[in-house]
Design a protein around this motif. Sequence first.
Motif, mmCIF file in Angstrom:
data_model
loop_
_atom_site.group_PDB
_atom_site.id
_atom_site.type_symbol
_atom_site.label_atom_id
_atom_site.label_comp_id
_atom_site.label_asym_id
_atom_site.label_seq_id
_atom_site.Cartn_x
_atom_site.Cartn_y
_atom_site.Cartn_z
ATOM 1 N N TYR A 1 15.951 15.776 -5.415
ATOM 2 C CA TYR A 1 16.937 16.788 -4.760
ATOM 3 C C TYR A 1 17.928 17.418 -5.551
ATOM 4 N N SER A 2 18.121 18.475 -5.164
ATOM 5 C CA SER A 2 19.291 19.213 -5.642
ATOM 6 C C SER A 2 20.642 19.631 -4.716
ATOM 7 N N SER A 3 20.510 19.196 -3.468
ATOM 8 C CA SER A 3 21.311 19.514 -2.533
ATOM 9 C C SER A 3 21.437 18.565 -1.415
ATOM 10 N N PRO A 4 22.642 18.288 -0.857
ATOM 11 C CA PRO A 4 22.767 17.322 0.076
ATOM 12 C C PRO A 4 21.824 17.348 1.419
ATOM 13 N N GLY A 5 21.549 16.380 2.007
ATOM 14 C CA GLY A 5 20.483 16.445 3.096
ATOM 15 C C GLY A 5 20.668 14.968 3.906
ATOM 16 N N TYR A 6 19.254 14.717 4.681
ATOM 17 C CA TYR A 6 19.384 13.396 5.285
ATOM 18 C C TYR A 6 18.054 13.009 4.825
ATOM 19 N N TYR A 7 18.213 11.976 4.020
ATOM 20 C CA TYR A 7 17.010 11.508 3.242
ATOM 21 C C TYR A 7 16.592 9.951 3.610
ATOM 22 N N VAL A 8 15.434 9.410 3.297
ATOM 23 C CA VAL A 8 15.134 8.124 3.403
ATOM 24 C C VAL A 8 14.354 7.882 1.987
ATOM 25 N N THR A 9 14.738 6.757 1.520
ATOM 26 C CA THR A 9 14.118 6.409 0.064
ATOM 27 C C THR A 9 13.330 5.062 0.269
ATOM 28 N N LEU A 10 12.271 4.819 -0.187
ATOM 29 C CA LEU A 10 11.392 3.783 -0.105
ATOM 30 C C LEU A 10 11.097 3.330 -1.695
ATOM 31 N N THR A 11 11.351 2.092 -1.927
ATOM 32 C CA THR A 11 11.143 1.628 -3.311
ATOM 33 C C THR A 11 10.531 0.357 -3.212
ATOM 34 N N THR A 12 9.540 0.152 -4.413
ATOM 35 C CA THR A 12 8.822 -1.209 -4.614
ATOM 36 C C THR A 12 8.345 -1.132 -6.031
ATOM 37 N N CYS A 13 8.032 -2.411 -6.445
ATOM 38 C CA CYS A 13 7.761 -2.493 -7.713
ATOM 39 C C CYS A 13 6.170 -2.062 -8.124
ATOM 40 N N LYS B 1 8.341 14.058 -1.216
ATOM 41 C CA LYS B 1 8.378 13.667 -2.700
ATOM 42 C C LYS B 1 8.097 12.270 -2.781
ATOM 43 N N ILE B 2 7.270 12.134 -4.208
ATOM 44 C CA ILE B 2 6.780 10.829 -4.668
ATOM 45 C C ILE B 2 6.996 10.800 -6.089
ATOM 46 N N LEU B 3 7.567 9.569 -6.534
ATOM 47 C CA LEU B 3 7.711 9.367 -7.882
ATOM 48 C C LEU B 3 6.908 7.981 -8.217
ATOM 49 N N PRO B 4 5.870 8.544 -8.956
ATOM 50 C CA PRO B 4 4.838 7.087 -8.937
ATOM 51 C C PRO B 4 5.639 6.010 -9.884
ATOM 52 N N GLN B 5 6.176 6.349 -10.879
ATOM 53 C CA GLN B 5 6.736 5.269 -11.435
ATOM 54 C C GLN B 5 7.975 5.755 -12.395
ATOM 55 N N THR B 6 9.055 4.906 -12.401
ATOM 56 C CA THR B 6 10.144 4.964 -13.073
ATOM 57 C C THR B 6 10.728 3.756 -13.603
ATOM 58 N N TYR C 1 0.971 -1.226 -0.106
ATOM 59 C CA TYR C 1 -0.067 0.063 -0.290
ATOM 60 C C TYR C 1 0.762 1.279 0.021
ATOM 61 N N LEU C 2 2.047 1.282 -0.527
ATOM 62 C CA LEU C 2 3.049 2.231 -0.318
ATOM 63 C C LEU C 2 2.249 3.396 -1.177
ATOM 64 N N PRO C 3 1.494 3.287 -2.289
ATOM 65 C CA PRO C 3 0.966 4.216 -2.969
ATOM 66 C C PRO C 3 -0.053 5.198 -2.358
ATOM 67 N N ARG C 4 -0.553 4.533 -1.146
ATOM 68 C CA ARG C 4 -1.491 5.611 -0.152
ATOM 69 C C ARG C 4 -0.609 6.582 0.570
ATOM 70 N N LEU C 5 0.737 6.434 0.510
ATOM 71 C CA LEU C 5 1.506 7.620 1.192
ATOM 72 C C LEU C 5 1.034 8.808 0.546
ATOM 73 N N ARG C 6 1.225 9.933 1.613
ATOM 74 C CA ARG C 6 1.112 11.241 1.105
ATOM 75 C C ARG C 6 2.007 12.075 1.600
ATOM 76 N N VAL C 7 2.171 13.409 0.851
ATOM 77 C CA VAL C 7 3.067 14.138 1.378
ATOM 78 C C VAL C 7 2.638 14.893 2.754
ATOM 79 N N MET D 1 8.323 2.439 -7.917
ATOM 80 C CA MET D 1 7.611 3.322 -7.480
ATOM 81 C C MET D 1 8.704 3.876 -6.324
ATOM 82 N N VAL D 2 8.911 5.263 -6.161
ATOM 83 C CA VAL D 2 9.654 5.689 -5.109
ATOM 84 C C VAL D 2 8.965 6.661 -4.214
ATOM 85 N N VAL D 3 9.384 6.853 -3.040
ATOM 86 C CA VAL D 3 8.938 7.635 -2.003
ATOM 87 C C VAL D 3 9.872 8.343 -1.174
ATOM 88 N N TRP D 4 10.223 9.340 -1.289
ATOM 89 C CA TRP D 4 11.209 10.215 -0.428
ATOM 90 C C TRP D 4 10.763 10.788 0.590
#
Length: 261
Positions: free
Chosen positions: A226-238, A199-204, A174-180, A248-251
Amino acid sequence: MRVPVVQHRSRRRRALRRRALWTGGEFLVTAGVVLLLLVVHQLWWTNREARRDADHQVQALERQWATPGAVSGGTPSANTGLAGGSSPRPSTAAGGSTTRTGSAGSTTPRRSQAYAVLTIPRLHLRVPIAEGVSKQNVLNKGYVGHYPGTQQPGQAGNFALAGHRNTHGEPFRYLPRLRVKDTVQVETSAATFTYTVDKILPQTSAADSGVIRPVPRSIVKPSYGYSSPGYYVTLTTCTPEFTSRYRMVVWGTLTSMRPRT
């Protein structure tokens, strides 16, 4: 008037045809049953077993962390500075307050070791995080896997994770249910790190390696990231479901750190 005579050869041919049709029918029924059992195994049994094992692993980590002075070998631990020995820097928490963020440490967990817990309140998800993205030793156990070479929780850079969307516990179904503005929490033996989705990237493409770089940005769709360094988490799934063609990617960005007491 002549009475037609049925030849024995004609009888044998009809009998052979009936036998062939019966055998073919039995084969099709058997194949259908086997296929149905395989579907049940993939869609039900693997989920049941993986979820049970994942729940047990979460409970084991919680018991371990509750033991005074107990820290598993190779588990990252928080310290008073960022990776590389620099001083901790403030970050704005979700509620607008300012908190101090620290590193998860530079120690790398053993391959396939479960060492942290991922909690996503919107998805009612609580699942172990293990080192690596091996299907057999990590993802198919119902765990979420940490991409080797990416940062650990709380470190400057990108803490990148992968999880199944279908079968084997399907933690990211249910990752697509996540919202900003939704939150993603990562608990380790030393602290709880809270990231806020922004940030959410629906498909790549499945080969879009840019999404897990230290400064994550899609190389397929450069407007995402993103364009600058930071402290990020990335969630990926098919994506879409029941396929592995795209990702699909959620940041999210680190917004608070609470040391374990």
